[in-house]
Design a protein around this motif. Sequence first.
Motif, PDB file in Angstrom:
ATOM      1  N   ALA A   1      37.263  42.372  41.653  1.00 54.71           N
ATOM      2  CA  ALA A   1      36.169  43.347  41.602  1.00 54.71           C
ATOM      3  C   ALA A   1      34.940  42.749  40.928  1.00 54.71           C
ATOM      4  O   ALA A   1      33.799  42.963  41.364  1.00 54.71           O
ATOM      5  CB  ALA A   1      36.626  44.604  40.875  1.00 54.71           C
ATOM      6  N   ALA A   2      35.156  41.995  39.858  1.00 49.47           N
ATOM      7  CA  ALA A   2      34.035  41.373  39.158  1.00 49.47           C
ATOM      8  C   ALA A   2      33.333  40.343  40.031  1.00 49.47           C
ATOM      9  O   ALA A   2      32.104  40.179  39.975  1.00 49.47           O
ATOM     10  CB  ALA A   2      34.542  40.717  37.874  1.00 49.47           C
ATOM     11  N   ARG A   3      34.096  39.668  40.869  1.00 48.72           N
ATOM     12  CA  ARG A   3      33.535  38.615  41.717  1.00 48.72           C
ATOM     13  C   ARG A   3      32.754  39.178  42.896  1.00 48.72           C
ATOM     14  O   ARG A   3      31.703  38.645  43.270  1.00 48.72           O
ATOM     15  CB  ARG A   3      34.661  37.691  42.207  1.00 48.72           C
ATOM     16  CG  ARG A   3      34.181  36.454  42.937  1.00 48.72           C
ATOM     17  CD  ARG A   3      35.265  35.385  42.982  1.00 48.72           C
ATOM     18  NE  ARG A   3      36.449  35.778  43.721  1.00 48.72           N
ATOM     19  CZ  ARG A   3      37.623  36.068  43.183  1.00 48.72           C
ATOM     20  NH1 ARG A   3      37.773  36.027  41.854  1.00 48.72           N
ATOM     21  NH2 ARG A   3      38.654  36.417  43.926  1.00 48.72           N
ATOM     22  N   HIS A   4      33.252  40.268  43.491  1.00 49.59           N
ATOM     23  CA  HIS A   4      32.655  40.777  44.733  1.00 49.59           C
ATOM     24  C   HIS A   4      31.938  42.113  44.588  1.00 49.59           C
ATOM     25  O   HIS A   4      31.216  42.526  45.505  1.00 49.59           O
ATOM     26  CB  HIS A   4      33.735  40.905  45.810  1.00 49.59           C
ATOM     27  CG  HIS A   4      34.332  39.596  46.235  1.00 49.59           C
ATOM     28  ND1 HIS A   4      33.624  38.648  46.941  1.00 49.59           N
ATOM     29  CD2 HIS A   4      35.570  39.069  46.038  1.00 49.59           C
ATOM     30  CE1 HIS A   4      34.399  37.603  47.181  1.00 49.59           C
ATOM     31  NE2 HIS A   4      35.575  37.829  46.638  1.00 49.59           N
ATOM     32  N   GLY A   5      32.160  42.825  43.477  1.00 49.36           N
ATOM     33  CA  GLY A   5      31.509  44.111  43.291  1.00 49.36           C
ATOM     34  C   GLY A   5      32.119  45.255  44.061  1.00 49.36           C
ATOM     35  O   GLY A   5      31.491  46.311  44.228  1.00 49.36           O
ATOM     36  N   VAL A   6      33.351  45.078  44.563  1.00 42.84           N
ATOM     37  CA  VAL A   6      34.007  46.117  45.352  1.00 42.84           C
ATOM     38  C   VAL A   6      34.885  46.992  44.457  1.00 42.84           C
ATOM     39  O   VAL A   6      35.154  46.667  43.304  1.00 42.84           O
ATOM     40  CB  VAL A   6      34.863  45.495  46.477  1.00 42.84           C
ATOM     41  CG1 VAL A   6      34.001  44.639  47.388  1.00 42.84           C
ATOM     42  CG2 VAL A   6      36.013  44.658  45.891  1.00 42.84           C
TER      43      VAL A   6
ATOM     44  N   ASN B   1      48.680  43.281  41.489  1.00 43.15           N
ATOM     45  CA  ASN B   1      48.374  42.636  40.221  1.00 43.15           C
ATOM     46  C   ASN B   1      47.040  43.164  39.687  1.00 43.15           C
ATOM     47  O   ASN B   1      45.976  42.880  40.236  1.00 43.15           O
ATOM     48  CB  ASN B   1      48.312  41.123  40.415  1.00 43.15           C
ATOM     49  CG  ASN B   1      48.158  40.360  39.124  1.00 43.15           C
ATOM     50  OD1 ASN B   1      47.292  40.667  38.304  1.00 43.15           O
ATOM     51  ND2 ASN B   1      48.997  39.347  38.937  1.00 43.15           N
ATOM     52  N   GLU B   2      47.094  43.935  38.602  1.00 45.66           N
ATOM     53  CA  GLU B   2      45.889  44.574  38.085  1.00 45.66           C
ATOM     54  C   GLU B   2      44.855  43.567  37.604  1.00 45.66           C
ATOM     55  O   GLU B   2      43.657  43.744  37.830  1.00 45.66           O
ATOM     56  CB  GLU B   2      46.265  45.543  36.957  1.00 45.66           C
ATOM     57  CG  GLU B   2      47.027  46.771  37.434  1.00 45.66           C
ATOM     58  CD  GLU B   2      47.203  47.807  36.337  1.00 45.66           C
ATOM     59  OE1 GLU B   2      46.658  47.586  35.230  1.00 45.66           O
ATOM     60  OE2 GLU B   2      47.864  48.829  36.588  1.00 45.66           O
ATOM     61  N   GLN B   3      45.298  42.499  36.936  1.00 41.34           N
ATOM     62  CA  GLN B   3      44.349  41.505  36.456  1.00 41.34           C
ATOM     63  C   GLN B   3      43.658  40.798  37.615  1.00 41.34           C
ATOM     64  O   GLN B   3      42.446  40.555  37.576  1.00 41.34           O
ATOM     65  CB  GLN B   3      45.061  40.482  35.564  1.00 41.34           C
ATOM     66  CG  GLN B   3      44.106  39.468  34.919  1.00 41.34           C
ATOM     67  CD  GLN B   3      43.040  40.132  34.086  1.00 41.34           C
ATOM     68  OE1 GLN B   3      43.346  40.893  33.172  1.00 41.34           O
ATOM     69  NE2 GLN B   3      41.767  39.858  34.386  1.00 41.34           N
ATOM     70  N   LYS B   4      44.430  40.487  38.631  1.00 42.80           N
ATOM     71  CA  LYS B   4      43.854  39.839  39.812  1.00 42.80           C
ATOM     72  C   LYS B   4      42.834  40.753  40.477  1.00 42.80           C
ATOM     73  O   LYS B   4      41.762  40.309  40.911  1.00 42.80           O
ATOM     74  CB  LYS B   4      44.957  39.453  40.794  1.00 42.80           C
ATOM     75  CG  LYS B   4      44.489  38.609  41.970  1.00 42.80           C
ATOM     76  CD  LYS B   4      45.669  38.163  42.823  1.00 42.80           C
ATOM     77  CE  LYS B   4      45.203  37.284  43.978  1.00 42.80           C
ATOM     78  NZ  LYS B   4      46.343  36.839  44.826  1.00 42.80           N
ATOM     79  N   LEU B   5      43.146  42.042  40.552  1.00 42.71           N
ATOM     80  CA  LEU B   5      42.212  43.000  41.139  1.00 42.71           C
ATOM     81  C   LEU B   5      40.948  43.124  40.300  1.00 42.71           C
ATOM     82  O   LEU B   5      39.835  43.208  40.832  1.00 42.71           O
ATOM     83  CB  LEU B   5      42.881  44.367  41.270  1.00 42.71           C
ATOM     84  CG  LEU B   5      43.937  44.512  42.369  1.00 42.71           C
ATOM     85  CD1 LEU B   5      44.615  45.879  42.271  1.00 42.71           C
ATOM     86  CD2 LEU B   5      43.321  44.333  43.757  1.00 42.71           C
ATOM     87  N   THR B   6      41.101  43.131  38.976  1.00 41.78           N
ATOM     88  CA  THR B   6      39.940  43.221  38.087  1.00 41.78           C
ATOM     89  C   THR B   6      39.023  42.020  38.285  1.00 41.78           C
ATOM     90  O   THR B   6      37.790  42.163  38.376  1.00 41.78           O
ATOM     91  CB  THR B   6      40.400  43.298  36.618  1.00 41.78           C
ATOM     92  OG1 THR B   6      41.195  44.477  36.437  1.00 41.78           O
ATOM     93  CG2 THR B   6      39.202  43.347  35.686  1.00 41.78           C
TER      94      THR B   6
END
Length: 270
Positions: free
Chosen positions: A42-47, A34-39
């Motif tokens: 990434a915003a939450r953890h910086g990975v 899920n691209e939105q979930k991944l985005t």
Amino acid sequence: MVFIGGAGNMAGAVIGGLVASGYPAGRIVATGRNEQKLTDFAARHGVQVTTDNAAAVAEADVLVLSVKPQMMKELCGQIATLVSDRKPLVITLAAGIPLAAYQRWLGAGVPIVRAMPNTPALVGTGVTGLFAGDGVSNAQKQIAEQMAEAVGIAIWVDEEAGIDQVIAVSGSGPAYYFQFMESMIDAAEKAGMNRADAERLTLQTALGAAKLAVASDVDVAQLKRNVMSPNGTTERAIQRFQNDGLPALVERAMRDCADRAAEMARELDN
């Protein structure tokens, strides 16, 4: 460090713990569908995030497999060639799948660690049982241990069957305590207490008892005796638990749990 299925709850907890403990977020890659979930992840953890498992695996020195057990064989089939060629350290978070299955699916000679975390890892107080297969170096064991300790404590077992015992104690253990807490809340409500108050008292008491046990330099049997006065209220309750067979019931339940873990390993291996 690459997490396949890394945006899920358990892998997400581990990633969050690693970042919070100082592991460089930029060196972590999480994959998912899920691209939105991944985005958002990434915003939450910086990975780093990607939907391309193969591209992530092609760069991995440490590969954490965190998909559901029923999906693991298919995943391993998709990445087997890359893993067999690169031979990264593989850490699997999936319950029930034995090392022999991974060795068939990924190829011989791949260093593999089985990790069995529990749900309190989601709040940084987890327990993770670890078992290292043949060919796992001491440095790789340290990596697996660092990952586990980012969300709690880590326990190594010497034999793979020991993972079944870890499941019976800590993997499934939170549910035992939830069951006991639920029973206490129900009993208090039946005795006339407001359910919200019963829940608040029960949960805080469980938290306090656990913290006291962790901080204490005496065993839990002595802590229990410390609460009991001769012929007092606590002694009467404990006697009821013992006379009605609570210790034997707990033993049977944990044995059933470990037996089922071994059964699941055989089923998933086939």
